[in-house]
Design a protein around this motif. Structure first.
Motif, PDB file in Angstrom:
ATOM      1  N   ASP A 246      39.423  40.891  52.667  1.00  0.00           N
ATOM      2  CA  ASP A 246      39.546  40.106  51.445  1.00  0.00           C
ATOM      3  C   ASP A 246      38.376  39.147  51.270  1.00  0.00           C
ATOM      4  N   ARG A 247      37.186  39.612  51.614  1.00  0.00           N
ATOM      5  CA  ARG A 247      35.987  38.831  51.322  1.00  0.00           C
ATOM      6  C   ARG A 247      35.521  39.169  49.910  1.00  0.00           C
ATOM      7  N   ARG A 248      34.535  38.473  49.421  1.00  0.00           N
ATOM      8  CA  ARG A 248      34.035  38.669  48.063  1.00  0.00           C
ATOM      9  C   ARG A 248      32.630  39.265  48.100  1.00  0.00           C
ATOM     10  N   VAL A 249      32.415  40.288  47.294  1.00  0.00           N
ATOM     11  CA  VAL A 249      31.102  40.919  47.131  1.00  0.00           C
ATOM     12  C   VAL A 249      30.799  40.970  45.640  1.00  0.00           C
ATOM     13  N   VAL A 250      29.681  40.408  45.235  1.00  0.00           N
ATOM     14  CA  VAL A 250      29.255  40.418  43.839  1.00  0.00           C
ATOM     15  C   VAL A 250      27.943  41.193  43.759  1.00  0.00           C
ATOM     16  N   ILE A 251      27.948  42.276  42.991  1.00  0.00           N
ATOM     17  CA  ILE A 251      26.758  43.118  42.831  1.00  0.00           C
ATOM     18  C   ILE A 251      26.200  42.893  41.432  1.00  0.00           C
TER      19      ILE A 251
ATOM     20  N   GLY B  28      37.131  49.824  50.026  1.00  0.00           N
ATOM     21  CA  GLY B  28      37.892  50.487  51.077  1.00  0.00           C
ATOM     22  C   GLY B  28      38.105  49.614  52.294  1.00  0.00           C
ATOM     23  N   ALA B  29      37.194  48.651  52.518  1.00  0.00           N
ATOM     24  CA  ALA B  29      37.325  47.725  53.646  1.00  0.00           C
ATOM     25  C   ALA B  29      38.225  46.535  53.329  1.00  0.00           C
ATOM     26  N   GLY B  30      38.784  46.508  52.117  1.00  0.00           N
ATOM     27  CA  GLY B  30      39.684  45.433  51.749  1.00  0.00           C
ATOM     28  C   GLY B  30      39.020  44.253  51.084  1.00  0.00           C
ATOM     29  N   ASP B  31      37.740  44.352  50.778  1.00  0.00           N
ATOM     30  CA  ASP B  31      37.040  43.258  50.112  1.00  0.00           C
ATOM     31  C   ASP B  31      37.133  43.430  48.594  1.00  0.00           C
ATOM     32  N   ARG B  32      37.012  42.317  47.896  1.00  0.00           N
ATOM     33  CA  ARG B  32      37.014  42.355  46.437  1.00  0.00           C
ATOM     34  C   ARG B  32      35.577  42.466  45.947  1.00  0.00           C
ATOM     35  N   VAL B  33      35.338  43.417  45.075  1.00  0.00           N
ATOM     36  CA  VAL B  33      33.991  43.692  44.572  1.00  0.00           C
ATOM     37  C   VAL B  33      33.956  43.431  43.069  1.00  0.00           C
ATOM     38  N   ASP B  34      32.968  42.661  42.643  1.00  0.00           N
ATOM     39  CA  ASP B  34      32.705  42.441  41.222  1.00  0.00           C
ATOM     40  C   ASP B  34      31.290  42.917  40.925  1.00  0.00           C
TER      41      ASP B  34
ATOM     42  N   ILE C 117      30.915  44.122  32.947  1.00  0.00           N
ATOM     43  CA  ILE C 117      31.504  43.496  34.127  1.00  0.00           C
ATOM     44  C   ILE C 117      32.675  44.362  34.575  1.00  0.00           C
ATOM     45  N   ALA C 118      32.717  44.672  35.860  1.00  0.00           N
ATOM     46  CA  ALA C 118      33.815  45.451  36.432  1.00  0.00           C
ATOM     47  C   ALA C 118      34.249  44.808  37.736  1.00  0.00           C
ATOM     48  N   SER C 119      35.530  44.928  38.055  1.00  0.00           N
ATOM     49  CA  SER C 119      36.072  44.312  39.256  1.00  0.00           C
ATOM     50  C   SER C 119      37.057  45.257  39.922  1.00  0.00           C
ATOM     51  N   SER C 120      37.090  45.204  41.258  1.00  0.00           N
ATOM     52  CA  SER C 120      38.053  46.016  42.007  1.00  0.00           C
ATOM     53  C   SER C 120      39.403  45.333  42.111  1.00  0.00           C
ATOM     54  N   HIS C 121      39.503  44.091  41.625  1.00  0.00           N
ATOM     55  CA  HIS C 121      40.755  43.355  41.707  1.00  0.00           C
ATOM     56  C   HIS C 121      41.821  44.033  40.846  1.00  0.00           C
TER      57      HIS C 121
ATOM     58  N   ASP D  93      36.748  53.128  37.856  1.00  0.00           N
ATOM     59  CA  ASP D  93      36.692  52.097  36.815  1.00  0.00           C
ATOM     60  C   ASP D  93      35.271  51.583  36.625  1.00  0.00           C
ATOM     61  N   LEU D  94      34.536  51.435  37.742  1.00  0.00           N
ATOM     62  CA  LEU D  94      33.145  51.005  37.630  1.00  0.00           C
ATOM     63  C   LEU D  94      32.302  52.064  36.932  1.00  0.00           C
ATOM     64  N   SER D  95      32.537  53.325  37.243  1.00  0.00           N
ATOM     65  CA  SER D  95      31.788  54.408  36.598  1.00  0.00           C
ATOM     66  C   SER D  95      32.028  54.423  35.097  1.00  0.00           C
ATOM     67  N   VAL D  96      33.283  54.219  34.690  1.00  0.00           N
ATOM     68  CA  VAL D  96      33.600  54.194  33.264  1.00  0.00           C
ATOM     69  C   VAL D  96      32.915  53.011  32.583  1.00  0.00           C
ATOM     70  N   ALA D  97      32.903  51.847  33.263  1.00  0.00           N
ATOM     71  CA  ALA D  97      32.266  50.668  32.677  1.00  0.00           C
ATOM     72  C   ALA D  97      30.757  50.832  32.546  1.00  0.00           C
ATOM     73  N   LEU D  98      30.150  51.564  33.489  1.00  0.00           N
ATOM     74  CA  LEU D  98      28.697  51.720  33.479  1.00  0.00           C
ATOM     75  C   LEU D  98      28.224  52.901  32.638  1.00  0.00           C
ATOM     76  N   THR D  99      29.135  53.760  32.225  1.00  0.00           N
ATOM     77  CA  THR D  99      28.737  54.975  31.502  1.00  0.00           C
ATOM     78  C   THR D  99      27.918  54.691  30.247  1.00  0.00           C
ATOM     79  N   PRO D 100      28.320  53.765  29.374  1.00  0.00           N
ATOM     80  CA  PRO D 100      27.544  53.572  28.136  1.00  0.00           C
ATOM     81  C   PRO D 100      26.329  52.667  28.284  1.00  0.00           C
TER      82      PRO D 100
END
Length: 428
Positions: free
Chosen positions: A223-228, A262-268, A279-283, A291-298
């Motif tokens: 449950d750590r945070r990763v922002v890309i 997959g490691a349990g961290d939250r990714v934004d 903006i997409a989030s794994s939360h 969901d990220l692929s759909v957000a990045l498609t356009p």
């Protein structure tokens, strides 16, 4: 006009040649014109109120999909027609033309295979119908707007590396507990001391109770945070390898998202240039990668400079607690020195920052060719560019920013290995 009308005209030359004169020519021409006019009015008008397109499921770039075109003859006359199911060239439509003979009330479905060559939302073109009579001397044509959209997701070629990277994380998660405690590790268990263990891990109270040396083991926290942050400015639009820099950045962000989620961290994930594009989030997401692929498609790169002050504000508002912030952008001297470095103190005050960039393989190739004077000058310019990149990496390291560069194919794996290393050493 059809080839049958042309063939009828050629046949009409025979009596003109046998009986030369204006009378025979006028009679033959009149017969052909009358036949064409009569045939034109006998052709049923191509009106199909039941015309409909049903696109197939969204697909990743490199895979194939389909679209179903439904044709319904709602008229009281028989329809003999040719149909063209047109799409944009980037849709890669296969066998778009077909022939049909529909009785009144009859329905037919035409399946068009699509092999897209570009990601994004691909819109269908018009459906063109040519109707003819039994003689087939003249055809009537009409085009219809039948909207349909096929969404083509980023390819995610690097997913083949996901099983091996995930296995490394599983080895860290309790199966192979780390012995050095960092701010990103939590207590796992106690075990007997063996030679080579860090003395700082000895639990003296537990050792006193058991009368043997006992050490603490730690495991990476969940449950750590990763922002890309993916840069979609003009610097990401340049060609690199088989695609663009932005394509390689998407691959790296998809693999890191799959691994961290997959490691349990939250990714934004934030995609931005002069403005925040997506903006997409794994939360609360069951499938973060999809969901990220759909957000990045356009999203495609735009020819604007990135507004890093706005991007830094978006990162701070996204995660106010400590997070790993990955900036996927070009290691450009002007952009880094004038725009990124001024905002780094704001990010470093709360987060650990990593800068990932795509290394242009053409530069290394140009730097290696030194056979004549022209190639030597080109190699010198390429070496100077590579030297500037290494100098920027050293400068970033001096202020606490770790940077990674690699080829478009290897950057996703390199960035994933960095994440695993930070996770293992408790620096996440």
């Amino acid at each position: 006009m059809t080839t049958r009308l042309l063939l009828l005209a050629l046949i009409g030359l025979i009596p003109v040649m046998l009986m030369p004169g204006w009378v025979s020519a006028v009679v033959v021409a009149a017969v052909i014109v009358i036949a064409a006019v009569v045939d034109f009015f006998s052709v049923p008008p191509p009106r199909l109120p039941g015309l409909q397109r049903t696109p197939g499921p969204m697909v990743r770039l490199g895979d194939s999909t389909h679209c179903i075109l439904s044709l319904v003859n709602d008229s009281s006359r028989r329809l003999r027609m040719r149909v063209r199911d047109a799409w944009a060239p980037s849709a890669g439509a296969v066998d778009t033309r077909s022939r049909h003979d529909l009785a009144p009330g009859e329905q037919v479905q035409v399946r068009t295979v699509l092999r897209p060559t570009r990601r994004g939302a691909l819109h269908a073109d018009k459906v063109t119908i040519r109707s003819r009579s039994l003689l087939g001397l003249v055809e009537r044509q009409k085009s219809f707007d039948v909207p349909a959209i096929v969404r083509v997701l980023p390819p995610f070629v690097s997913r083949r590396e996901l099983p091996s990277k995930t296995q490394k994380l599983r080895e860290l998660d309790g199966r192979s507990a780390v012995m050095i405690r960092g701010m990103g590790t939590e207590f796992d268990s106690l075990r007997d001391y063996v030679d080579g263990d860090d003395v700082r891990s000895i639990d003296w109270r537990a050792s006193a109770r058991s009368q043997d040396l006992v050490v603490k083991t730690w495991r990476p926290e969940r449950d750590r945070r990763v922002v890309i942050v993916v840069d979609s400015s003009r610097l990401s639009a340049r060609r690199c390898g088989d695609g663009t820099v932005f394509d390689a950045a998407l691959e790296a962000s998809l693999l890191l998202t799959a691994l961290a989620a997959g490691a349990g961290d939250r990714v934004d994930v934030i995609v931005a240039d002069a403005r925040v594009r997506a903006i997409a989030s794994s939360h609360r997401s069951k499938d973060p990668v999809h969901d990220l692929s759909v957000a990045l498609t356009p999203v495609h790169p735009e020819l604007y400079d990135a507004d890093w002050e706005q991007i830094a504000s978006a990162v701070v508002s996204t995660s106010r607690q400590h997070a790993l912030v990955v900036l996927v952008t070009a290691l450009d001297e002007g952009s880094v020195s004038e725009e990124i470095l001024p905002v780094l103190p704001t990010l470093l005050a709360r987060h650990r920052v990593v800068l990932a960039s795509v290394d242009d393989p053409d530069l290394h190739e140009l730097a290696g060719h030194r056979e004549d004077a022209e190639e030597i000058f080109t190699a010198a310019a390429a070496e100077a560019e590579l030297l500037r990149s290494r100098s920027l990496q050293t400068r970033l390291r001096g202020i606490g920013v770790q940077s990674v560069t690699d080829s478009p194919e290897d950057l996703p794996g390199t960035l994933a290995d960095l994440y695993i290393n930070l996770k293992a050493t408790g620096r996440l």
